[in-house]
Design an enzyme around this catalytic site. Structure first.
Site, PDB file in Angstrom:
ATOM      1  N   TYR A  56       0.850  -1.189   0.000  1.00 55.26           N
ATOM      2  CA  TYR A  56       0.000   0.000   0.000  1.00 55.26           C
ATOM      3  C   TYR A  56       0.887   1.240   0.000  1.00 55.26           C
ATOM      4  CZ  TYR A  56      -3.811  -3.181   1.321  1.00 55.26           C
ATOM      5  OH  TYR A  56      -4.733  -4.202   1.356  1.00 55.26           O
ATOM      6  N   HIS A 123       0.055 -11.828   0.678  1.00 55.64           N
ATOM      7  CA  HIS A 123      -0.908 -10.979  -0.015  1.00 55.64           C
ATOM      8  C   HIS A 123      -1.429 -11.632  -1.301  1.00 55.64           C
ATOM      9  CE1 HIS A 123      -1.862  -6.409  -0.590  1.00 55.64           C
ATOM     10  NE2 HIS A 123      -2.917  -7.167  -0.790  1.00 55.64           N
ATOM     11  N   SER A 202     -13.405  -4.518   1.235  1.00 54.21           N
ATOM     12  CA  SER A 202     -14.420  -3.867   0.397  1.00 54.21           C
ATOM     13  C   SER A 202     -15.833  -4.288   0.801  1.00 54.21           C
ATOM     14  CB  SER A 202     -14.180  -4.164  -1.089  1.00 54.21           C
ATOM     15  OG  SER A 202     -12.944  -3.651  -1.509  1.00 54.21           O
ATOM     16  N   PRO A 203     -16.160  -4.252   2.101  1.00 55.02           N
ATOM     17  CA  PRO A 203     -17.468  -4.729   2.547  1.00 55.02           C
ATOM     18  C   PRO A 203     -18.623  -3.800   2.185  1.00 55.02           C
ATOM     19  CG  PRO A 203     -16.284  -3.772   4.387  1.00 55.02           C
ATOM     20  CD  PRO A 203     -15.325  -3.805   3.235  1.00 55.02           C
ATOM     21  N   GLY A 205     -18.679  -2.575  -0.968  1.00 56.20           N
ATOM     22  CA  GLY A 205     -18.701  -2.646  -2.427  1.00 56.20           C
ATOM     23  C   GLY A 205     -18.024  -1.505  -3.137  1.00 56.20           C
ATOM     24  N   ARG A 206     -16.917  -1.008  -2.596  1.00 57.96           N
ATOM     25  CA  ARG A 206     -16.194   0.139  -3.181  1.00 57.96           C
ATOM     26  C   ARG A 206     -17.141   1.314  -3.396  1.00 57.96           C
ATOM     27  NH1 ARG A 206     -11.486  -2.645  -4.282  1.00 57.96           N
ATOM     28  NH2 ARG A 206     -11.781  -4.790  -4.961  1.00 57.96           N
TER      29      ARG A 206
END
Length: 329
Positions: A56, A123, A202-203, A205-206
């Site tokens: 990141y 990862h 991404s819970p 959904g972005r």
């Protein structure tokens, strides 16, 4: 805030963690000065789990967290997870070689300024190395006291079982939300079977499961979403129409859409932990509230009536983005 065990033997963490990819430019320019405010707010809201990666911002997210920890001058108030395995090498985008994992682990420890990492993920799998051998390498880090638990990101249930046969796997990270339900086809069950946490990234959904979804114009300005099928026409218009129905339902239930989306994810099992990411305190408050919201069977029926299984238009990844994650269904 609900509490959940991270892996078979703890520690206990908040059911809603924080995804620190948001401390980088992945979804547009990030401001390092804002990160301490977000971390302070996490503590105030009862969020005790941080998730980051050496990839990141090529160490930037870990550095930001480490600087905040050093400024506090004491033991970390968070359970910290980080990851290794993604590289900038155009020929080998993923590297699970023992020497690479060891070198990058030491670099992550230095950036974070901690003696041991609570949860260390591979990862992405590097198919040049069998998962059993990679797990043996990671187990060596546990024995050396440099990490406390092992995780994998975006692997298949079969790979999880192979790895777990070598050493206990504490967590598997996978995209999981009302818009991405593939983990229900074996991964969630495998995690429950071996006692691993399913850490849902991404819970929301972005942003498709929030009251402020990205427009086509906005998505085209964000590097990851520019070519993502769900944020391109004609898919995005259809997805925004579903979003509108979900937002209306959330409003009728008296909560923000993001709150309801997080509550749905956590309702799927005690092994599930959500790690939404955001740079905005208001949105952080919304997702944190999802960690305290209980849903009834009737609530679940109402939610899945407006967002039925398979509602999302377009794949979650483009062809290029699918390089690395293991497909299993």
């Amino acid at each position: 805030m609900k509490q959940r065990k991270l892996g078979q033997d703890g520690p206990i963490v908040s059911a809603v963690g924080y995804g620190a990819m948001s401390f980088t430019d992945f979804y547009g320019p990030a401001d390092d000065a804002n990160a301490p405010r977000v971390l302070d707010a996490c503590l105030e809201m009862g969020i005790t789990h941080l998730d980051t990666s050496n990839a990141y911002g090529m160490g930037r997210s870990e550095t930001v967290i480490g600087d905040w920890l050093r400024a506090r001058g004491g033991a970390s108030p968070f359970t910290i997870a980080t990851k290794v395995g993604i590289t900038r090498d155009p020929e080998h985008r993923f590297n699970n070689a023992p020497e690479h994992l060891a070198e990058q682990l030491d670099a992550s420890l230095k950036r974070l300024g901690v003696e041991a990492i609570d949860l260390y993920y591979v990862h992405r799998r590097d198919t040049r190395h069998e998962i059993e051998a990679v797990t043996e390498t990671m187990a060596g880090f546990v024995k050396a006291g440099k990490i406390k638990a092992i995780g994998y990101s975006e692997i298949a249930p079969s790979s999880l079982r192979r790895a777990h046969a070598v050493h206990p796997i504490a967590a598997v990270q996978s995209e999981y939300s009302l818009s991405t339900r593939a983990p229900e086809l074996g991964l969630k069950q495998a995690c429950a079977e071996i006692g691993a946490s399913l850490v849902a990234f991404s819970p929301v959904g972005r942003a498709l499961l929030t009251d402020r979804p990205h427009s086509l114009e906005r998505a085209q300005k964000l590097p990851f979403l520019t070519n993502n099928p769900r944020f391109m026409e004609p898919n995005i218009s259809s997805n925004l129409a579903y979003n509108a129905k979900f937002c209306a339902l959330a409003a009728d239930m008296g909560v923000a859409a993001a709150t309801l989306a997080i509550a749905w994810v956590l309702h799927q099992g005690d092994e599930v932990i959500a790690i939404p990411g955001t740079r905005h305190i208001t949105h952080l408050e919304e997702v944190a509230k999802g960690g305290a919201l209980d849903l009834s069977a009737e609530d679940i029926v109402r939610i899945e009536a407006v967002l039925p299984l398979g509602w999302a238009h377009g794949d979650r990844y483009s062809a290029a983005q699918w390089v690395g994650p293991e497909r299993y269904c």
